[in-house]
Design a protein around this motif. Sequence first.
Motif, PDB file in Angstrom:
ATOM      1  N   GLN A 436       7.116  -5.381   6.648  1.00 23.97           N
ATOM      2  CA  GLN A 436       7.681  -6.944   6.408  1.00 23.97           C
ATOM      3  C   GLN A 436       6.794  -7.493   5.340  1.00 23.97           C
ATOM      4  OE1 GLN A 436       7.666  -7.810  10.916  1.00 23.97           O
ATOM      5  NE2 GLN A 436       9.525  -8.731  10.134  1.00 23.97           N
ATOM      6  N   VAL A 437       7.549  -8.539   4.954  1.00 21.40           N
ATOM      7  CA  VAL A 437       6.535  -9.280   3.757  1.00 21.40           C
ATOM      8  C   VAL A 437       5.454  -9.694   4.126  1.00 21.40           C
ATOM      9  CG1 VAL A 437       7.135 -10.972   2.112  1.00 21.40           C
ATOM     10  CG2 VAL A 437       8.916  -9.862   2.804  1.00 21.40           C
ATOM     11  N   GLY A 438       5.284 -10.215   5.407  1.00 20.94           N
ATOM     12  CA  GLY A 438       3.891 -10.923   5.683  1.00 20.94           C
ATOM     13  C   GLY A 438       2.873  -9.672   5.957  1.00 20.94           C
ATOM     14  N   ALA A 439       3.281  -8.529   6.378  1.00 21.44           N
ATOM     15  CA  ALA A 439       2.266  -7.499   6.402  1.00 21.44           C
ATOM     16  C   ALA A 439       1.820  -7.081   5.116  1.00 21.44           C
ATOM     17  CB  ALA A 439       2.900  -6.569   7.218  1.00 21.44           C
ATOM     18  N   MET A 440       2.662  -7.349   3.969  1.00 25.53           N
ATOM     19  CA  MET A 440       2.191  -7.015   2.701  1.00 25.53           C
ATOM     20  C   MET A 440       1.495  -7.949   2.081  1.00 25.53           C
ATOM     21  SD  MET A 440       4.608  -6.787  -0.685  1.00 25.53           S
ATOM     22  CE  MET A 440       4.504  -8.526  -1.082  1.00 25.53           C
ATOM     23  N   THR A 441       1.642  -9.215   2.407  1.00 25.53           N
ATOM     24  CA  THR A 441       0.730 -10.160   1.713  1.00 25.53           C
ATOM     25  C   THR A 441      -0.667  -9.955   2.647  1.00 25.53           C
ATOM     26  OG1 THR A 441       1.550 -12.026   3.452  1.00 25.53           O
ATOM     27  CG2 THR A 441       2.061 -12.036   1.098  1.00 25.53           C
ATOM     28  N   SER A 442      -0.695  -9.642   3.874  1.00 25.93           N
ATOM     29  CA  SER A 442      -1.982  -9.859   4.336  1.00 25.93           C
ATOM     30  C   SER A 442      -2.582  -8.393   4.001  1.00 25.93           C
ATOM     31  CB  SER A 442      -1.867  -9.677   5.933  1.00 25.93           C
ATOM     32  OG  SER A 442      -1.185  -8.860   6.671  1.00 25.93           O
ATOM     33  N   PHE A 443      -1.906  -7.467   3.834  1.00 27.09           N
ATOM     34  CA  PHE A 443      -2.548  -6.182   3.296  1.00 27.09           C
ATOM     35  C   PHE A 443      -3.214  -6.519   1.999  1.00 27.09           C
ATOM     36  CE2 PHE A 443      -2.739  -2.180   1.179  1.00 27.09           C
ATOM     37  CZ  PHE A 443      -3.295  -0.910   2.212  1.00 27.09           C
ATOM     38  N   ILE A 444      -2.427  -7.144   1.077  1.00 24.82           N
ATOM     39  CA  ILE A 444      -3.135  -7.613  -0.276  1.00 24.82           C
ATOM     40  C   ILE A 444      -4.488  -8.211   0.144  1.00 24.82           C
ATOM     41  CG2 ILE A 444      -2.968  -8.805  -2.352  1.00 24.82           C
ATOM     42  CD1 ILE A 444       0.224  -8.250  -2.403  1.00 24.82           C
ATOM     43  N   THR A 445      -4.476  -9.268   0.875  1.00 24.86           N
ATOM     44  CA  THR A 445      -5.673 -10.021   1.185  1.00 24.86           C
ATOM     45  C   THR A 445      -6.727  -9.087   1.815  1.00 24.86           C
ATOM     46  OG1 THR A 445      -4.072 -11.465   1.780  1.00 24.86           O
ATOM     47  CG2 THR A 445      -6.650 -11.939   2.043  1.00 24.86           C
ATOM     48  N   TYR A 446      -6.641  -8.157   2.646  1.00 27.45           N
ATOM     49  CA  TYR A 446      -7.553  -7.288   3.112  1.00 27.45           C
ATOM     50  C   TYR A 446      -8.008  -6.403   1.988  1.00 27.45           C
ATOM     51  CZ  TYR A 446      -5.987  -8.647   7.802  1.00 27.45           C
ATOM     52  OH  TYR A 446      -5.612  -9.131   8.996  1.00 27.45           O
ATOM     53  N   SER A 447      -7.113  -5.801   1.367  1.00 24.23           N
ATOM     54  CA  SER A 447      -7.537  -5.058   0.250  1.00 24.23           C
ATOM     55  C   SER A 447      -8.550  -5.537  -0.746  1.00 24.23           C
ATOM     56  CB  SER A 447      -6.458  -4.208  -0.293  1.00 24.23           C
ATOM     57  OG  SER A 447      -5.466  -5.018  -0.954  1.00 24.23           O
ATOM     58  N   MET A 448      -8.319  -6.788  -1.165  1.00 22.82           N
ATOM     59  CA  MET A 448      -9.073  -7.704  -2.039  1.00 22.82           C
ATOM     60  C   MET A 448     -10.372  -7.815  -1.510  1.00 22.82           C
ATOM     61  SD  MET A 448      -7.397  -8.244  -4.666  1.00 22.82           S
ATOM     62  CE  MET A 448      -5.768  -7.645  -4.980  1.00 22.82           C
ATOM     63  N   VAL A 449     -10.422  -8.214  -0.288  1.00 26.57           N
ATOM     64  CA  VAL A 449     -11.658  -8.571   0.589  1.00 26.57           C
ATOM     65  C   VAL A 449     -12.666  -7.294   0.639  1.00 26.57           C
ATOM     66  CG1 VAL A 449     -12.988  -9.101   2.640  1.00 26.57           C
ATOM     67  CG2 VAL A 449     -10.693 -10.471   1.981  1.00 26.57           C
ATOM     68  N   ILE A 450     -11.562  -6.044   0.873  1.00 26.49           N
ATOM     69  CA  ILE A 450     -12.793  -4.885   1.133  1.00 26.49           C
ATOM     70  C   ILE A 450     -13.422  -4.494  -0.313  1.00 26.49           C
ATOM     71  CG2 ILE A 450     -12.544  -2.434   1.420  1.00 26.49           C
ATOM     72  CD1 ILE A 450     -10.325  -2.955   3.588  1.00 26.49           C
ATOM     73  N   ILE A 451     -12.443  -4.721  -1.432  1.00 30.19           N
ATOM     74  CA  ILE A 451     -12.899  -4.282  -2.817  1.00 30.19           C
ATOM     75  C   ILE A 451     -14.059  -5.402  -3.229  1.00 30.19           C
ATOM     76  CG2 ILE A 451     -12.161  -4.295  -5.022  1.00 30.19           C
ATOM     77  CD1 ILE A 451      -9.638  -2.972  -3.861  1.00 30.19           C
ATOM     78  N   SER A 452     -13.634  -6.755  -2.670  1.00 31.86           N
ATOM     79  CA  SER A 452     -14.834  -7.484  -3.246  1.00 31.86           C
ATOM     80  C   SER A 452     -16.136  -7.297  -2.603  1.00 31.86           C
ATOM     81  CB  SER A 452     -14.401  -8.959  -3.332  1.00 31.86           C
ATOM     82  OG  SER A 452     -13.831  -9.134  -2.272  1.00 31.86           O
ATOM     83  N   SER A 453     -15.973  -6.870  -1.354  1.00 22.81           N
ATOM     84  CA  SER A 453     -17.262  -6.351  -0.709  1.00 22.81           C
ATOM     85  C   SER A 453     -17.934  -5.419  -1.386  1.00 22.81           C
ATOM     86  CB  SER A 453     -17.123  -6.325   0.658  1.00 22.81           C
ATOM     87  OG  SER A 453     -16.542  -5.177   1.141  1.00 22.81           O
ATOM     88  N   PHE A 454     -17.269  -4.274  -1.642  1.00 25.00           N
ATOM     89  CA  PHE A 454     -17.704  -3.360  -2.421  1.00 25.00           C
ATOM     90  C   PHE A 454     -18.344  -3.579  -3.744  1.00 25.00           C
ATOM     91  CE2 PHE A 454     -16.199  -0.432   0.474  1.00 25.00           C
ATOM     92  CZ  PHE A 454     -16.992   0.598   0.559  1.00 25.00           C
TER      93      PHE A 454
END
Length: 750
Positions: A436-454
């Motif tokens: 679903q679209v919402g799942a995609m947007t939240s996935f983008i946010t999660y991945s950004m957070v994970i990557i920025s933490s790295f």
Amino acid sequence: MRYIFSNLKHYWRSVLLLAVLLIVQGFCEMSMPQYTQNIIDIGIQNRGIEHILPSKITADEYAEAQIFMDDAQKREWQDSYSEKSGEYVRDDLDKEELEKLDQDLMTPLVLTYQLGHMTEEEFRGMVKDQADGAGPDVRVFEAEDESGKKATYVDVRPAIRQMIEAGQLQEGQIAGMKQQIEETLSKTGEQTMKAMAIRYAADAEKAAGVDVSGLQKRYLWVSGGKMMWMALLMAAAAIAVSFVASRVGAGVGRDLRYRVFRNVVGYSSAEMEKFQTSSLITRATNDVQQVQMVTTMLLRMVMYAPVLAVWGIVKVYQSHANMSWVIALGIAVIVGIILTLVVLAMPKFKSMQKLVDRLNLVSREILTGLMVVRAFGREKTEEERFDDANRDLMRTQLFTNRVMTFMMPSMMFVMSGLGVLITWVAAHRVDAGTLQVGAMTSFITYSMVIISSFMILTAMSIMLPRAGVAAERINEVISTETSIESPAQPERAGAKKGVVRFENVGFRYPGAEMDALKGITFTAEPGKTTAVIGSTGSGKSTLVNLIPRFYDVTEGSITVDGVDIRSMDLHELRDEIGFVPQKGTLFSGTIASNIRFGRPEASDEEVRRAAGIAQADDFIEEKEEGYDSYISQGGGNVSGGQKQRLSIARAIAKNPKILVFDDSFSALDMKTDAKLREELSEQEKDAAKIIVAQRVSTILNADQILVLDEGRMAGLGTHRELLDHCEVYREIAASQLSEKELEETRHAGR
Ligand code: ADP
Ligand code: MG
């Protein structure tokens, strides 16, 4: 590096608190995308309906829903509802039960929904197949299709139900229909299926008179409200984190500065020479600041990064988006970029601290020697020297900063690229109905957070070693024990008289190749004057510096009242000595405070007496404010001779048993010099006086004169004895006095 962490030992409570706060902050931050996702997917797309079982349903729908259910499913369905005045109301079920029902009953409900939602063509197709029966008992209605266009739909459920009840439809036929619809649905992804089932629930609820849009609004408000509370909680946690982290950082800085200062104050001359004043200053300021900054960042960001990464990975795992490889790719690219930058910039980072030291040294040297620089017209060359040091530092900083400026844009590039990649991959899945679209947007946010933490972690891996260098430099100062220490069990002299005895003393400066002193033996008795004379560089200052243990002898021993000074309490030893160094040093304050330096409790009377003996009272009283006159830093606003006299007064005011004057009369004129010595021998009768002098006239009347020549004793005796027996002394005397004077002093002196 480990020093940075060991600084925190003391603050473990705050660090623990920080860890908790960070977990809270991370939890809040990471639950935000979930709310966004819910608002988009459930609140907007699914009209606020979370589960596919309608909360209320008409009796007809209740029956029709069971058309495609097998016996087990029918039982589940019937168990979930209770009849209430002609309608069926869903029992109070908890989330888990509802989710299980979602799973179990999705297919039959979607099938019934399809049956009630047939397009005209589908209907005609079916009617043709089942030519033998379908009566006209169907409901035709208009509704919007997925793309929002109006279309005519046919609800064949009532007809089917009638037929089943009338026994016109056999099990096999139902199965056939089921298969037929399932075929059309087989291309539909799970998420679209769920969306259909939700639509079914919404329709059924509406039919049963439930205010669906009101429910949707309520869902949106509740979700939004929760999100807002989370945001507030997160803000509070973030503020608390900053607060605590800054406090700990500042605390660490204060501790380090205190420890450095305390240790340095205890340093002997040997350690001061080892570190150099300029380096000590950089270490106590710049280096400490580095450590403080990194500590704060460590607590705020580096500790936060793993929290975010862990929460993020958990959330990504829960989201079932199956795009983890995108995140792994992103991390790999970012780590690669940062490592390249680090390899480029690291060596420069390491040399930075040294360059700061150097700049500090050069500027100190030039600033303190400004007068000399001007007098010798060396402004240009010194400026260039400063410029070189300054430029070196600038070049290094520029280089590292340039390398680091690459970091932000390339990180942004990678992040945005990832965003595009995720959207691209996800778009296909949304199209296929598995996401679903919402799942995609939240996935983008999660991945950004994970990557920025790295990113934070790797970026810190650059800062840390640099601060590690600083921390090591600080630790070097803190862990260097002063070489001259009070013994654990100090010995005490029986009676404090002030007898100083040198016994075969030898001394070599640390790192020097030659002994500065060798074989020095003499006794300085209380009430007597011992003079030390010799050419410059013969070791006079070295000799007197050994008495208050500025350095320790390397051979032989020095005793005071029969006790080796190395086994005396350092404080007690120095308390007995009034020391006037060769270079008069005053401190900022008043004249009186400078004279009281060694004995703050000295009365005004005593201060006046000391100044009187030191021949300083005349010029002090001439000043408008007398003893309260201001002395600027280093005694810049008094002349060399005045400075010497104040230094002498300071030593006398201490009332010491041993008075040491290292060339302290050199800046005085003959008359003042003579007067001062006269007063000294009258007023300080009981003290042992050790006077280093250049002028023979200063020491004519000394009880004994020690003649130094290149660190060795060339003679010991009175003026007359030495004139008779000591070649070195005779030469010195002859260079300063005429034949006539020599003859006179031979009779006048002792
Ligand atoms: P004086 O006071 O008689 O003029 P000093 O005692 O100051 O002579 O110096 C004696 C010798 O020790 C000189 O040769 C000098 O070079 C050396 N010296 C003095 N201070 C130091 C030091 N801090 N480190 C190494 N050598 C020193
Ligand atoms: Mg000297």
